[in-house]
Design an enzyme around this catalytic site. Structure first.
Site, PDB file in Angstrom:
ATOM      1  N   ASP A  36     -15.665  11.649 -18.077  1.00  0.00           N
ATOM      2  CA  ASP A  36     -15.029  12.912 -17.672  1.00  0.00           C
ATOM      3  C   ASP A  36     -15.027  13.144 -16.169  1.00  0.00           C
ATOM      4  O   ASP A  36     -14.399  14.098 -15.702  1.00  0.00           O
ATOM      5  CB  ASP A  36     -15.749  14.084 -18.367  1.00  0.00           C
ATOM      6  CG  ASP A  36     -15.483  14.083 -19.858  1.00  0.00           C
ATOM      7  OD1 ASP A  36     -16.457  14.038 -20.629  1.00  0.00           O
ATOM      8  OD2 ASP A  36     -14.313  14.074 -20.248  1.00  0.00           O
TER       9      ASP A  36
ATOM     10  N   HIS B 134     -25.133  10.784 -19.769  1.00  0.00           N
ATOM     11  CA  HIS B 134     -24.606  10.416 -21.086  1.00  0.00           C
ATOM     12  C   HIS B 134     -25.780  10.108 -22.010  1.00  0.00           C
ATOM     13  O   HIS B 134     -26.792   9.558 -21.572  1.00  0.00           O
ATOM     14  CB  HIS B 134     -23.708   9.174 -20.978  1.00  0.00           C
ATOM     15  CG  HIS B 134     -22.778   9.029 -22.130  1.00  0.00           C
ATOM     16  ND1 HIS B 134     -23.165   8.451 -23.313  1.00  0.00           N
ATOM     17  CD2 HIS B 134     -21.495   9.413 -22.293  1.00  0.00           C
ATOM     18  CE1 HIS B 134     -22.151   8.467 -24.148  1.00  0.00           C
ATOM     19  NE2 HIS B 134     -21.121   9.051 -23.566  1.00  0.00           N
TER      20      HIS B 134
ATOM     21  N   HIS C 109     -19.371  18.181 -23.868  1.00  0.00           N
ATOM     22  CA  HIS C 109     -18.676  17.063 -24.525  1.00  0.00           C
ATOM     23  C   HIS C 109     -17.291  16.919 -23.895  1.00  0.00           C
ATOM     24  O   HIS C 109     -17.199  16.733 -22.680  1.00  0.00           O
ATOM     25  CB  HIS C 109     -18.651  17.350 -26.030  1.00  0.00           C
ATOM     26  CG  HIS C 109     -18.238  16.208 -26.902  1.00  0.00           C
ATOM     27  ND1 HIS C 109     -18.061  14.927 -26.496  1.00  0.00           N
ATOM     28  CD2 HIS C 109     -17.967  16.199 -28.240  1.00  0.00           C
ATOM     29  CE1 HIS C 109     -17.702  14.168 -27.519  1.00  0.00           C
ATOM     30  NE2 HIS C 109     -17.641  14.916 -28.594  1.00  0.00           N
TER      31      HIS C 109
HETATM   32  C1  SDX Z   1     -18.680  12.974 -23.381  1.00  0.00           C
HETATM   33  O1  SDX Z   1     -21.571  11.044 -26.877  1.00  0.00           O
HETATM   34  C2  SDX Z   1     -20.405  10.527 -26.413  1.00  0.00           C
HETATM   35  O2  SDX Z   1     -20.076   9.336 -26.601  1.00  0.00           O
HETATM   36  C3  SDX Z   1     -19.592  11.555 -25.634  1.00  0.00           C
HETATM   37  C4  SDX Z   1     -18.349  10.988 -24.905  1.00  0.00           C
HETATM   38  C5  SDX Z   1     -17.290  10.489 -25.865  1.00  0.00           C
HETATM   39  O3  SDX Z   1     -16.487   9.656 -25.449  1.00  0.00           O
HETATM   40  O4  SDX Z   1     -17.215  11.059 -27.001  1.00  0.00           O
HETATM   41  O5  SDX Z   1     -18.757   9.931 -24.028  1.00  0.00           O
HETATM   42  C6  SDX Z   1     -17.687  12.079 -24.053  1.00  0.00           C
HETATM   43  O6  SDX Z   1     -19.044  13.995 -23.965  1.00  0.00           O
HETATM   44  C7  SDX Z   1     -19.242  12.564 -22.040  1.00  0.00           C
HETATM   45  C8  SDX Z   1     -20.311  13.576 -21.525  1.00  0.00           C
HETATM   46  C9  SDX Z   1     -19.554  14.723 -20.859  1.00  0.00           C
HETATM   47  N1  SDX Z   1     -20.520  15.808 -20.505  1.00  0.00           N
HETATM   48  C10 SDX Z   1     -20.854  16.056 -19.236  1.00  0.00           C
HETATM   49  O7  SDX Z   1     -20.470  15.410 -18.262  1.00  0.00           O
HETATM   50  C11 SDX Z   1     -21.740  17.288 -19.065  1.00  0.00           C
HETATM   51  C12 SDX Z   1     -22.888  16.963 -18.123  1.00  0.00           C
HETATM   52  N2  SDX Z   1     -23.784  16.033 -18.764  1.00  0.00           N
HETATM   53  C13 SDX Z   1     -24.964  16.544 -19.438  1.00  0.00           C
HETATM   54  O8  SDX Z   1     -24.809  17.774 -20.036  1.00  0.00           O
HETATM   55  C14 SDX Z   1     -25.692  15.481 -20.244  1.00  0.00           C
HETATM   56  O9  SDX Z   1     -25.803  14.384 -19.444  1.00  0.00           O
HETATM   57  C15 SDX Z   1     -25.143  15.066 -21.596  1.00  0.00           C
HETATM   58  C16 SDX Z   1     -24.919  16.253 -22.483  1.00  0.00           C
HETATM   59  C17 SDX Z   1     -23.882  14.306 -21.451  1.00  0.00           C
HETATM   60  C18 SDX Z   1     -26.194  14.179 -22.226  1.00  0.00           C
HETATM   61  O10 SDX Z   1     -27.312  14.947 -22.424  1.00  0.00           O
HETATM   62  P1  SDX Z   1     -28.665  14.329 -23.040  1.00  0.00           P
HETATM   63  O11 SDX Z   1     -28.492  12.922 -23.438  1.00  0.00           O
HETATM   64  O12 SDX Z   1     -29.165  15.297 -24.063  1.00  0.00           O
HETATM   65  O13 SDX Z   1     -29.596  14.272 -21.798  1.00  0.00           O
HETATM   66  P2  SDX Z   1     -30.603  15.424 -21.416  1.00  0.00           P
HETATM   67  O14 SDX Z   1     -29.870  16.733 -21.383  1.00  0.00           O
HETATM   68  O15 SDX Z   1     -31.804  15.290 -22.281  1.00  0.00           O
HETATM   69  O16 SDX Z   1     -30.951  15.044 -19.904  1.00  0.00           O
HETATM   70  C19 SDX Z   1     -32.045  14.204 -19.589  1.00  0.00           C
HETATM   71  C20 SDX Z   1     -32.445  14.684 -18.202  1.00  0.00           C
HETATM   72  C21 SDX Z   1     -32.777  16.183 -18.136  1.00  0.00           C
HETATM   73  O17 SDX Z   1     -33.642  16.349 -17.028  1.00  0.00           O
HETATM   74  P3  SDX Z   1     -35.225  16.642 -17.320  1.00  0.00           P
HETATM   75  O18 SDX Z   1     -35.312  17.724 -18.375  1.00  0.00           O
HETATM   76  O19 SDX Z   1     -35.756  15.301 -17.815  1.00  0.00           O
HETATM   77  O20 SDX Z   1     -35.803  17.051 -15.992  1.00  0.00           O
HETATM   78  O21 SDX Z   1     -31.338  14.517 -17.281  1.00  0.00           O
HETATM   79  C22 SDX Z   1     -30.924  15.795 -16.823  1.00  0.00           C
HETATM   80  C23 SDX Z   1     -31.481  16.830 -17.790  1.00  0.00           C
HETATM   81  O22 SDX Z   1     -31.653  18.085 -17.121  1.00  0.00           O
HETATM   82  N3  SDX Z   1     -29.462  15.794 -16.847  1.00  0.00           N
HETATM   83  C24 SDX Z   1     -28.696  16.331 -15.902  1.00  0.00           C
HETATM   84  C25 SDX Z   1     -27.385  16.071 -16.303  1.00  0.00           C
HETATM   85  N4  SDX Z   1     -27.385  15.404 -17.458  1.00  0.00           N
HETATM   86  C26 SDX Z   1     -28.679  15.243 -17.801  1.00  0.00           C
HETATM   87  N5  SDX Z   1     -29.010  17.004 -14.778  1.00  0.00           N
HETATM   88  C27 SDX Z   1     -27.972  17.414 -14.041  1.00  0.00           C
HETATM   89  N6  SDX Z   1     -26.682  17.209 -14.333  1.00  0.00           N
HETATM   90  C28 SDX Z   1     -26.350  16.544 -15.463  1.00  0.00           C
HETATM   91  N7  SDX Z   1     -25.090  16.338 -15.761  1.00  0.00           N
END
Ligand code: SDX
Length: 438
Positions: A363, A307, A268
């Site tokens: 971010d 996201h 997050h």
């Molecule tokens: C913020 O919710 C908000 O509005 C948050 C925010 C706000 O203003 O409050 O926007 C701020 O928190 C932005 C997000 C910051 N976090 C990151 O940058 C961390 C990296 N991102 C991931 O951890 C992820 O994308 C999330 C946590 C942000 C979202 O996760 P989801 O929606 O649960 O997506 P998921 O984990 O189910 O991913 C779907 C697929 C998966 O692959 P498969 O299992 O289908 O093979 O996408 C992949 C994930 O492995 N994936 C990533 C990835 N994010 C998702 N793979 C590599 N790197 C990534 N960053």
């Protein structure tokens, strides 16, 4: 059969039910009537991580994740970033409309007069270890504010809520700056209420021995834009925490500490710090392919990408990227920018990311700017939490005053042991499987 309805047949009983559809949703409680017999509890929904569940009705922030649209009270984030200030945006989020000139002056004066912290807070700041993470200090200190302002417990008194909003928005920069100065062994720099909200924050962070700190106007404005972009984002993890804790009628200082604790997580608001660590691990553009390989192998995540809602470019990331150029005119270019730009270029061409709709989020670029402005990496989540206080307080009040809301208490699917009787210790056989550790 009403047009806005869902007709479902329970194949266990053959019974047919009509469920009203409103705002694109059905009410989960309408499922409770679907039973196999009069003693059946009735159907519930199961939605881990609330992937497809609305927890509230809100009029504050709108996101269209597919189109990459973000509106605060209907105003496009791009226009607010260009024309507004953080305090004006905080007013908009809280009050629901843009203030008149007179209202804005009263609002800014109301916040400004509360920037100072009780001296006792300085003393307990000294109790933290020298290398305490500023976000840990931030969470603890915001919570401690509830012990200084007991009237914040009068949550149904509009005046108590308003002054608590002033105090929180005004004091979080002071807490952040004090925590930073403490961590580097510098004497604290007290607020200068002649400066703007962001100018004063830069003053408290970076003032040296000069009689009066003069913020660079480009950096002052860049922080305004960054704070506007981080002010709210509908029902994200930390805002949900704020609403859940607030639903128990906890005071808002303590609820904000819970929200900040959620934001601290690297998935997050802690992602901006994790992005900088990732860019430093990559180290140079020629090492990017190897890192991308590790991401695809599931060994690491591409921090700052992806996201839950945006399946398009996060509109905030686009604005931050533009702001970076203005900041680098003053600070000199951050060498990590080239790695970030190349990483984005490669990722946006790679099917692994394209197929999963993974784009840069808020971010990805923010940390590069913060580092160029002189903020240490550990401060980045605090820089996210500070402006988000305006959104958390606005969402908290909306939830508190929503007649449909009550204390949050989800249900569960129980898959544990059936009822069984206690076994005296002398009759217990050692577990045949699993760890022998207690
Ligand atoms: C913020 O919710 C908000 O509005 C948050 C925010 C706000 O203003 O409050 O926007 C701020 O928190 C932005 C997000 C910051 N976090 C990151 O940058 C961390 C990296 N991102 C991931 O951890 C992820 O994308 C999330 C946590 C942000 C979202 O996760 P989801 O929606 O649960 O997506 P998921 O984990 O189910 O991913 C779907 C697929 C998966 O692959 P498969 O299992 O289908 O093979 O996408 C992949 C994930 O492995 N994936 C990533 C990835 N994010 C998702 N793979 C590599 N790197 C990534 N960053």
């Amino acid at each position: 059969m009403p047009e806005n309805s869902l007709t479902v047949t329970d194949n266990r009983t053959g019974k047919v039910y009509s469920l009203p559809i409103e705002h694109g949703t059905i009410r989960a409680m309408d499922l409770r009537q679907i039973k196999t017999d009069p003693h059946d509890f009735g159907l519930l929904t199961y939605d881990p991580a609330f992937m497809n569940t609305c927890s509230c009705q809100s009029r504050i922030t709108f996101i269209d994740g597919d189109a990459g649209i973000l509106l605060y009270r209907g105003y496009p984030i791009e226009q607010l970033a260009e024309h507004s200030t953080f305090l004006e945006t905080a007013y908009l989020l809280y009050r629901g409309s843009l203030p008149t000139r007179e209202k804005l002056k009263m609002w800014v004066d109301g916040v400004t007069r509360h920037t100072i912290l009780h001296e006792n807070i300085r003393r307990f700041l000294g109790g933290f270890h020298y290398d305490a993470h500023p976000m840990g200090i931030f969470v603890a200190t915001v919570s401690a504010l509830s012990t200084f302002y007991q009237e914040s417990k009068q949550i149904f008194d509009p005046e108590a809520r308003r002054i608590t909003f002033y105090r929180l928005v005004a004091k979080v920069p002071t807490i952040a700056a004090f925590a930073y100065r403490y961590s580097i062994g510098m004497p604290i720099a007290y607020p200068d209420n002649e400066l703007s909200y962001t100018g004063n924050f830069l003053n408290m962070m970076f003032k040296g021995t000069e009689p009066r700190y003069r913020p660079d106007p480009v950096l002052e404005r860049a922080l305004e834009v960054l704070f506007i972009l981080h002010a709210d984002h509908e029902q994200n993890c930390s805002t949900s925490a704020m609403r859940v804790v607030g639903s128990a009628h906890t005071d808002p200082f303590t609820a904000i500490a819970a929200a900040a604790a959620a934001l601290y997580g690297p998935l997050h608001g802690g992602a901006n710090e994790a992005v900088l660590k990732m860019l430093n691990v990559i180290g140079s553009k020629d090492k990017i392919p190897e890192y991308i390989r590790r991401v695809k192998a599931g060994e690491v995540k591409l921090m700052g990408f992806g996201h839950r809602v945006y399946k398009n470019y996060d509109p905030r990331a686009r604005i931050i990227k533009r702001t970076a150029d203005e900041v680098f005119e003053v600070t000199g270019k951050n060498p990590l920018l080239d790695i970030a730009l190349e990483l984005e270029r490669i990722a946006l061409e790679d099917d692994y990311f394209v197929s999963r709709k993974l784009y840069p989020n808020v971010d990805f670029y923010s940390g590069i700017i913060y580092q160029a402005m002189g903020f240490p990496t550990e401060m980045f989540p605090v820089l996210f939490a500070m402006p988000r206080v305006a959104g958390w307080m606005s969402q908290w009040e909306e939830g508190l005053l929503d007649p449909e809301q009550k204390i949050a208490r989800p249900r569960q699917i129980y898959l544990g042991a059936e009822r069984r009787d206690y076994v005296p210790i002398e009759q217990r056989e050692p577990a045949l499987t699993g760890s022998m550790l207690p």
